[in-house]
Motif scaffolding. Structure first.
Motif, PDB file in Angstrom:
ATOM      1  N   ARG A  58     -11.342  45.457  34.517  1.00  0.00           N
ATOM      2  CA  ARG A  58     -12.078  45.648  35.773  1.00  0.00           C
ATOM      3  C   ARG A  58     -11.738  44.364  36.711  1.00  0.00           C
ATOM      4  N   LEU A  59     -11.732  43.170  36.005  1.00  0.00           N
ATOM      5  CA  LEU A  59     -11.480  42.058  36.885  1.00  0.00           C
ATOM      6  C   LEU A  59     -10.291  42.053  37.805  1.00  0.00           C
ATOM      7  N   PHE A  60      -9.018  42.937  36.950  1.00  0.00           N
ATOM      8  CA  PHE A  60      -7.861  42.986  37.697  1.00  0.00           C
ATOM      9  C   PHE A  60      -7.905  44.117  38.753  1.00  0.00           C
ATOM     10  N   LEU A  61      -9.024  45.064  38.765  1.00  0.00           N
ATOM     11  CA  LEU A  61      -9.267  45.917  39.929  1.00  0.00           C
ATOM     12  C   LEU A  61     -10.008  45.596  40.991  1.00  0.00           C
ATOM     13  N   ILE A  62     -10.313  44.289  41.143  1.00  0.00           N
ATOM     14  CA  ILE A  62     -11.174  43.836  42.055  1.00  0.00           C
ATOM     15  C   ILE A  62     -10.129  43.848  43.439  1.00  0.00           C
ATOM     16  N   GLY A 100     -20.891  38.895  27.354  1.00  0.00           N
ATOM     17  CA  GLY A 100     -22.059  39.212  28.391  1.00  0.00           C
ATOM     18  C   GLY A 100     -21.676  38.536  29.784  1.00  0.00           C
ATOM     19  N   ILE A 101     -21.433  37.135  29.542  1.00  0.00           N
ATOM     20  CA  ILE A 101     -21.224  36.367  30.908  1.00  0.00           C
ATOM     21  C   ILE A 101     -19.972  36.789  31.413  1.00  0.00           C
ATOM     22  N   PHE A 102     -19.110  37.184  30.679  1.00  0.00           N
ATOM     23  CA  PHE A 102     -17.749  37.689  31.260  1.00  0.00           C
ATOM     24  C   PHE A 102     -17.769  39.146  32.018  1.00  0.00           C
ATOM     25  N   ASP A 103     -18.686  39.895  31.084  1.00  0.00           N
ATOM     26  CA  ASP A 103     -18.909  41.217  31.880  1.00  0.00           C
ATOM     27  C   ASP A 103     -19.644  41.174  33.011  1.00  0.00           C
ATOM     28  N   HIS A 104     -20.936  40.503  33.025  1.00  0.00           N
ATOM     29  CA  HIS A 104     -21.814  40.205  34.267  1.00  0.00           C
ATOM     30  C   HIS A 104     -21.025  39.600  35.289  1.00  0.00           C
ATOM     31  N   SER A 105     -20.101  38.479  35.333  1.00  0.00           N
ATOM     32  CA  SER A 105     -19.420  37.814  36.142  1.00  0.00           C
ATOM     33  C   SER A 105     -18.242  38.676  36.841  1.00  0.00           C
ATOM     34  N   THR A 106     -17.761  39.383  35.981  1.00  0.00           N
ATOM     35  CA  THR A 106     -16.811  40.376  36.521  1.00  0.00           C
ATOM     36  C   THR A 106     -17.464  41.398  37.307  1.00  0.00           C
ATOM     37  N   ASP A 107     -18.869  42.009  37.075  1.00  0.00           N
ATOM     38  CA  ASP A 107     -19.473  42.945  37.767  1.00  0.00           C
ATOM     39  C   ASP A 107     -19.730  42.176  39.098  1.00  0.00           C
ATOM     40  N   ALA A 108     -20.441  41.037  39.000  1.00  0.00           N
ATOM     41  CA  ALA A 108     -20.805  40.491  40.324  1.00  0.00           C
ATOM     42  C   ALA A 108     -19.550  40.274  41.424  1.00  0.00           C
ATOM     43  N   LEU A 109     -18.526  39.841  40.815  1.00  0.00           N
ATOM     44  CA  LEU A 109     -17.613  39.574  41.686  1.00  0.00           C
ATOM     45  C   LEU A 109     -16.849  40.839  42.234  1.00  0.00           C
ATOM     46  N   PHE A 110     -16.861  41.981  41.354  1.00  0.00           N
ATOM     47  CA  PHE A 110     -16.308  43.303  41.854  1.00  0.00           C
ATOM     48  C   PHE A 110     -17.248  43.949  42.791  1.00  0.00           C
ATOM     49  N   VAL A 111     -18.652  43.891  42.675  1.00  0.00           N
ATOM     50  CA  VAL A 111     -19.415  44.348  43.855  1.00  0.00           C
ATOM     51  C   VAL A 111     -19.629  43.674  44.974  1.00  0.00           C
ATOM     52  N   SER A 112     -19.729  42.272  44.700  1.00  0.00           N
ATOM     53  CA  SER A 112     -19.740  41.200  45.861  1.00  0.00           C
ATOM     54  C   SER A 112     -18.507  41.466  46.623  1.00  0.00           C
ATOM     55  N   THR A 113     -17.407  41.586  46.090  1.00  0.00           N
ATOM     56  CA  THR A 113     -16.040  41.593  46.751  1.00  0.00           C
ATOM     57  C   THR A 113     -16.053  42.892  47.523  1.00  0.00           C
ATOM     58  N   GLY A 114     -16.324  44.105  46.796  1.00  0.00           N
ATOM     59  CA  GLY A 114     -16.187  45.460  47.735  1.00  0.00           C
ATOM     60  C   GLY A 114     -17.308  45.376  48.706  1.00  0.00           C
ATOM     61  N   LEU A 115     -18.472  44.849  48.511  1.00  0.00           N
ATOM     62  CA  LEU A 115     -19.499  44.757  49.488  1.00  0.00           C
ATOM     63  C   LEU A 115     -19.039  44.060  50.547  1.00  0.00           C
ATOM     64  N   ALA A 116     -18.354  43.086  50.454  1.00  0.00           N
ATOM     65  CA  ALA A 116     -17.928  41.957  51.387  1.00  0.00           C
ATOM     66  C   ALA A 116     -16.914  42.590  52.256  1.00  0.00           C
ATOM     67  N   LEU A 122     -13.989  54.208  40.472  1.00  0.00           N
ATOM     68  CA  LEU A 122     -14.322  54.974  39.505  1.00  0.00           C
ATOM     69  C   LEU A 122     -13.601  54.516  37.891  1.00  0.00           C
ATOM     70  N   SER A 123     -12.386  54.010  38.247  1.00  0.00           N
ATOM     71  CA  SER A 123     -11.924  53.218  36.825  1.00  0.00           C
ATOM     72  C   SER A 123     -12.602  51.996  36.473  1.00  0.00           C
ATOM     73  N   ALA A 124     -13.129  51.516  37.425  1.00  0.00           N
ATOM     74  CA  ALA A 124     -13.932  50.149  37.311  1.00  0.00           C
ATOM     75  C   ALA A 124     -15.238  50.567  36.727  1.00  0.00           C
ATOM     76  N   VAL A 125     -15.848  51.578  37.182  1.00  0.00           N
ATOM     77  CA  VAL A 125     -17.261  51.892  36.688  1.00  0.00           C
ATOM     78  C   VAL A 125     -16.831  52.338  35.009  1.00  0.00           C
ATOM     79  N   ALA A 126     -15.996  53.147  34.788  1.00  0.00           N
ATOM     80  CA  ALA A 126     -15.575  53.637  33.332  1.00  0.00           C
ATOM     81  C   ALA A 126     -15.391  52.633  32.551  1.00  0.00           C
ATOM     82  N   THR A 127     -14.625  51.267  32.942  1.00  0.00           N
ATOM     83  CA  THR A 127     -14.534  50.161  32.142  1.00  0.00           C
ATOM     84  C   THR A 127     -15.962  49.647  31.775  1.00  0.00           C
ATOM     85  N   ASP A 128     -16.808  49.549  32.844  1.00  0.00           N
ATOM     86  CA  ASP A 128     -18.069  48.924  32.652  1.00  0.00           C
ATOM     87  C   ASP A 128     -19.055  49.937  31.846  1.00  0.00           C
ATOM     88  N   VAL A 129     -18.989  50.970  31.890  1.00  0.00           N
ATOM     89  CA  VAL A 129     -19.557  51.747  30.951  1.00  0.00           C
ATOM     90  C   VAL A 129     -19.211  51.613  29.448  1.00  0.00           C
TER      91      VAL A 129
END
Length: 181
Positions: free
Chosen positions: A15-19, A63-79, A39-46
């Motif tokens: 997921r980190l590589f999908l950013i 846990g921190i790796f997962d949540h950090s990746t989520d935060a980077l993924f959504v903040s980058t997409g939203l930006a 959709l691929s990122a969401v699948a890896t998150d689930v």
């Protein structure tokens, strides 16, 4: 196998590589590619959370790796969407700030597990939903449709709920009993 080399952590790494491909697709308005990568990122998150529990491979690091990746993924997409003026530009900034507060409050950098709040958890899900919905609307060619003001309004509502969540965390931390030295 060490704490890093687990199937859930490899899914998080994917997921980190999908950013970057997500940002590329959004900025170049390649909506089909963006939708597929999202959709691929969401699948890896689930899957990463499910497998971490199922395989007993949960850890503070994971846990921190997962949540950090989520935060980077959504903040980058939203930006990227903010740069295209499709959502409020303040939202990705608030996502990053609230995540930093989340990590600091939880003392995750000291190896403790992350402590989520109900509002923060709901916001985290809504960030993904807003990102996916905006991608989907763009892919469907519904730019300028009645949905566009709704997406803008939802991004403002998420700004407000993120600020409320940050205030709630700050108050909870302030009220927490402090140990005497």
């Amino acid at each position: 196998m060490n704490k890093w080399q687990t199937i859930p952590n490899y899914l998080t790494l994917a997921r980190l590589f999908l950013i970057a491909p997500t940002a590329f697709a959004i900025m170049n308005q390649m909506w089909l590619l963006g939708s597929f990568v999202f959709l691929s990122a969401v699948a890896t998150d689930v899957l990463d959370g499910y497998l971490a529990r199922k395989l007993h491979q949960s850890s503070a690091f994971g846990g921190i790796f997962d949540h950090s990746t989520d935060a980077l993924f959504v903040s980058t997409g939203l930006a990227c969407f903010a740069l295209l003026d499709l959502i409020v530009g303040l939202l990705p900034v608030l996502v990053v700030l609230s995540f930093i507060q989340y990590v600091m409050d939880s003392k995750a950098l000291a190896g403790q597990a992350l402590v989520a709040s109900h509002i923060g958890r709901a916001n985290g899900i809504c960030y993904f939903v807003l990102l996916g919905t905006t991608l989907g609307l763009q892919h469907a060619g519904l730019t300028g449709s009645p949905f566009t003001p709704a997406v803008w309004a939802i991004s403002w509502i998420l700004c407000i709920s993120t600020i409320i969540s940050m205030i709630d965390r700050a108050i909870a931390l302030w009220r927490k009993p402090r140990k005497a030295n």
